[in-house]
Design a protein around this motif. Structure first.
Motif, PDB file in Angstrom:
ATOM      1  N   HIS A   1       0.828  -1.205   0.000  1.00  0.00           N
ATOM      2  CA  HIS A   1       0.000   0.000   0.000  1.00  0.00           C
ATOM      3  C   HIS A   1       0.867   1.262   0.000  1.00  0.00           C
ATOM      4  N   TYR A   2       2.007   1.193   0.671  1.00  0.00           N
ATOM      5  CA  TYR A   2       2.878   2.357   0.829  1.00  0.00           C
ATOM      6  C   TYR A   2       4.015   2.385  -0.188  1.00  0.00           C
ATOM      7  N   LEU A   3       4.158   1.331  -0.974  1.00  0.00           N
ATOM      8  CA  LEU A   3       5.240   1.259  -1.954  1.00  0.00           C
ATOM      9  C   LEU A   3       4.745   1.372  -3.390  1.00  0.00           C
ATOM     10  N   VAL A   4       3.676   0.658  -3.710  1.00  0.00           N
ATOM     11  CA  VAL A   4       3.222   0.605  -5.096  1.00  0.00           C
ATOM     12  C   VAL A   4       2.653   1.946  -5.542  1.00  0.00           C
ATOM     13  N   THR A   5       1.832   2.569  -4.694  1.00  0.00           N
ATOM     14  CA  THR A   5       1.210   3.835  -5.092  1.00  0.00           C
ATOM     15  C   THR A   5       2.241   4.919  -5.403  1.00  0.00           C
TER      16      THR A   5
ATOM     17  N   ARG B   1      -0.818  15.024 -14.034  1.00  0.00           N
ATOM     18  CA  ARG B   1      -1.485  15.996 -13.163  1.00  0.00           C
ATOM     19  C   ARG B   1      -2.911  15.568 -12.829  1.00  0.00           C
ATOM     20  N   ALA B   2      -3.666  15.153 -13.828  1.00  0.00           N
ATOM     21  CA  ALA B   2      -5.035  14.725 -13.577  1.00  0.00           C
ATOM     22  C   ALA B   2      -5.074  13.447 -12.751  1.00  0.00           C
ATOM     23  N   ALA B   3      -4.127  12.534 -13.004  1.00  0.00           N
ATOM     24  CA  ALA B   3      -4.081  11.284 -12.237  1.00  0.00           C
ATOM     25  C   ALA B   3      -3.784  11.576 -10.770  1.00  0.00           C
ATOM     26  N   ARG B   4      -2.838  12.472 -10.524  1.00  0.00           N
ATOM     27  CA  ARG B   4      -2.519  12.845  -9.142  1.00  0.00           C
ATOM     28  C   ARG B   4      -3.708  13.514  -8.462  1.00  0.00           C
ATOM     29  N   ALA B   5      -4.409  14.385  -9.181  1.00  0.00           N
ATOM     30  CA  ALA B   5      -5.575  15.051  -8.609  1.00  0.00           C
ATOM     31  C   ALA B   5      -6.667  14.043  -8.267  1.00  0.00           C
ATOM     32  N   TRP B   6      -6.849  13.042  -9.117  1.00  0.00           N
ATOM     33  CA  TRP B   6      -7.838  12.000  -8.846  1.00  0.00           C
ATOM     34  C   TRP B   6      -7.499  11.251  -7.560  1.00  0.00           C
TER      35      TRP B   6
ATOM     36  N   LEU C   1      -6.926   0.155  -6.656  1.00  0.00           N
ATOM     37  CA  LEU C   1      -7.735   0.317  -7.861  1.00  0.00           C
ATOM     38  C   LEU C   1      -7.177   1.438  -8.734  1.00  0.00           C
ATOM     39  N   TRP C   2      -6.780   2.553  -8.109  1.00  0.00           N
ATOM     40  CA  TRP C   2      -6.172   3.650  -8.863  1.00  0.00           C
ATOM     41  C   TRP C   2      -4.912   3.167  -9.575  1.00  0.00           C
ATOM     42  N   CYS C   3      -4.060   2.446  -8.870  1.00  0.00           N
ATOM     43  CA  CYS C   3      -2.838   1.919  -9.487  1.00  0.00           C
ATOM     44  C   CYS C   3      -3.180   1.002 -10.652  1.00  0.00           C
ATOM     45  N   GLY C   4      -4.200   0.150 -10.451  1.00  0.00           N
ATOM     46  CA  GLY C   4      -4.578  -0.776 -11.499  1.00  0.00           C
ATOM     47  C   GLY C   4      -5.056  -0.063 -12.749  1.00  0.00           C
ATOM     48  N   VAL C   5      -5.864   0.981 -12.569  1.00  0.00           N
ATOM     49  CA  VAL C   5      -6.354   1.740 -13.724  1.00  0.00           C
ATOM     50  C   VAL C   5      -5.192   2.393 -14.450  1.00  0.00           C
TER      51      VAL C   5
ATOM     52  N   TYR D   1      -3.292  -6.543  -9.274  1.00  0.00           N
ATOM     53  CA  TYR D   1      -2.985  -5.869  -8.005  1.00  0.00           C
ATOM     54  C   TYR D   1      -4.221  -5.477  -7.214  1.00  0.00           C
ATOM     55  N   PRO D   2      -5.234  -4.815  -7.786  1.00  0.00           N
ATOM     56  CA  PRO D   2      -6.423  -4.510  -6.979  1.00  0.00           C
ATOM     57  C   PRO D   2      -7.180  -5.755  -6.525  1.00  0.00           C
ATOM     58  N   LEU D   3      -7.197  -6.796  -7.355  1.00  0.00           N
ATOM     59  CA  LEU D   3      -7.866  -8.033  -6.945  1.00  0.00           C
ATOM     60  C   LEU D   3      -7.128  -8.676  -5.770  1.00  0.00           C
TER      61      LEU D   3
END
Length: 308
Positions: free
Chosen positions: A78-82, A98-103, A174-178, A196-198
């Motif tokens: 959780h603290y490494l992949v993101t 930028r948009a990904a970070r804002a999301w 889920l964000w990482c997976g997308v 990863y999210p699964l």
């Protein structure tokens, strides 16, 4: 247009993470309310036959070969992949960053609202009569954590064990997976984007850290954050001295991008080759160059030539 400066991004992300951690502590709530909320979720799941966390937790508890790795996954990825995905986007997909970070940050703040409004006791802290075992406490001899969630031994008082609803472990995964699925250019990255999210969802339930409904709420928080991101971008662009700063696109295009329009969108959108508003590259001022940061004009997939 200039690309966001890496050191500014580090400061911003550190500030948001500090707010996230501090917000979890401030949203402690009282134990009786948190237990009541946890039991309510469990009753709903039992009513509809959704309490998948029970058989998973029994399996992880009875099988150390599953339980111990699951504990390490919960306590570390959780603290490494993101952060790793954020860095990857910053370097390899700058027009999307930028948009990904804002999301991600918008959804995290929504998660904090959930912690405040609904402090929830995780399954592992319920009375044993409800059928759950705290695998992280059971297998704590194998890792750095003690009996209080994933915090290192002796630091359990610095974490809020009732911040279970929604599950941002699942939300961030889920964000990482997308991101990996949408912007990965290899089968491996796209496979990891699905896996990863699964895996995270199974782990948070099997270790009795979250209910299935926590995981669903984590995904819902990310969905709400995605819908709000265009408005967040518009707001940021209207701040004094911030109009269009670091985005590489005009304000209107940046605000519409996340919804799937064009420019630096999170999902969907035209490539820079087809979009008249996306810069072909970036520059940094003197003294701010990091390996691979200054590039020739980007290729069609917005990957800097020097980073390909």
């Amino acid at each position: 247009m200039r690309r966001p400066r890496w050191w500014v991004e580090l400061i911003l992300i550190a500030a948001v993470y500090a707010a996230y951690s501090g917000g979890r502590l401030l949203a402690r709530g009282d134990a009786s309310t948190a237990v009541a909320h946890g039991l309510s979720l469990l009753r709903v799941e039992d009513t509809f036959g959704l309490a998948l966390e029970r058989p998973l937790n029994r399996l992880f508890t009875a099988t150390p070969a599953l339980g111990v790795p699951a504990d390490f996954v919960y306590a570390s990825l959780h603290y490494l992949v993101t952060p790793a995905v954020l860095v990857w986007l910053f370097r390899r997909r700058p027009a999307r960053y930028r948009a990904a970070r804002a999301w991600l940050m918008t959804s995290t703040l929504l998660g904090l609202v959930g912690f405040v409004l609904m402090p929830t006791c995780p399954p592992r802290l319920l009375d044993a009569a409800h059928g759950f075992t705290d695998t992280m406490a059971q297998f704590s001899a194998y890792g750095w954590w003690g009996g209080e969630a994933s915090a290192p031994r002796g630091l359990g008082g610095l974490t809020n064990q009732y911040a279970a609803m929604p599950s941002l472990h699942v939300g961030w995964a889920l964000w990482c997976g997308v991101m990996l699925w949408r912007y990965g250019r290899t089968p491996l990255l796209r496979t990891l984007g699905v896996a990863y999210p699964l895996l995270t969802t199974v782990v948070v339930m099997g270790t009795a850290n979250h209910y299935l409904l926590d995981a669903v709420a984590g995904a819902a928080a990310m969905g709400a954050g995605l819908l709000l991101t265009p408005y967040v971008l518009r707001f940021l662009d209207r701040l004094p001295g911030r109009a269009g700063a670091g985005s590489g696109v005009p304000v209107a295009a940046g605000a519409a991008a996340v919804a799937g329009g064009r420019g630096d969108g999170v999902i969907g959108g035209d490539s820079p080759r087809n979009s008249p508003v996306v810069s072909g590259g970036w520059e940094t001022s003197a003294g701010e160059r990091i390996p691979g940061q200054r590039s020739a004009p980007a290729a069609a997939d917005d990957t800097p030539a020097s980073a390909r």
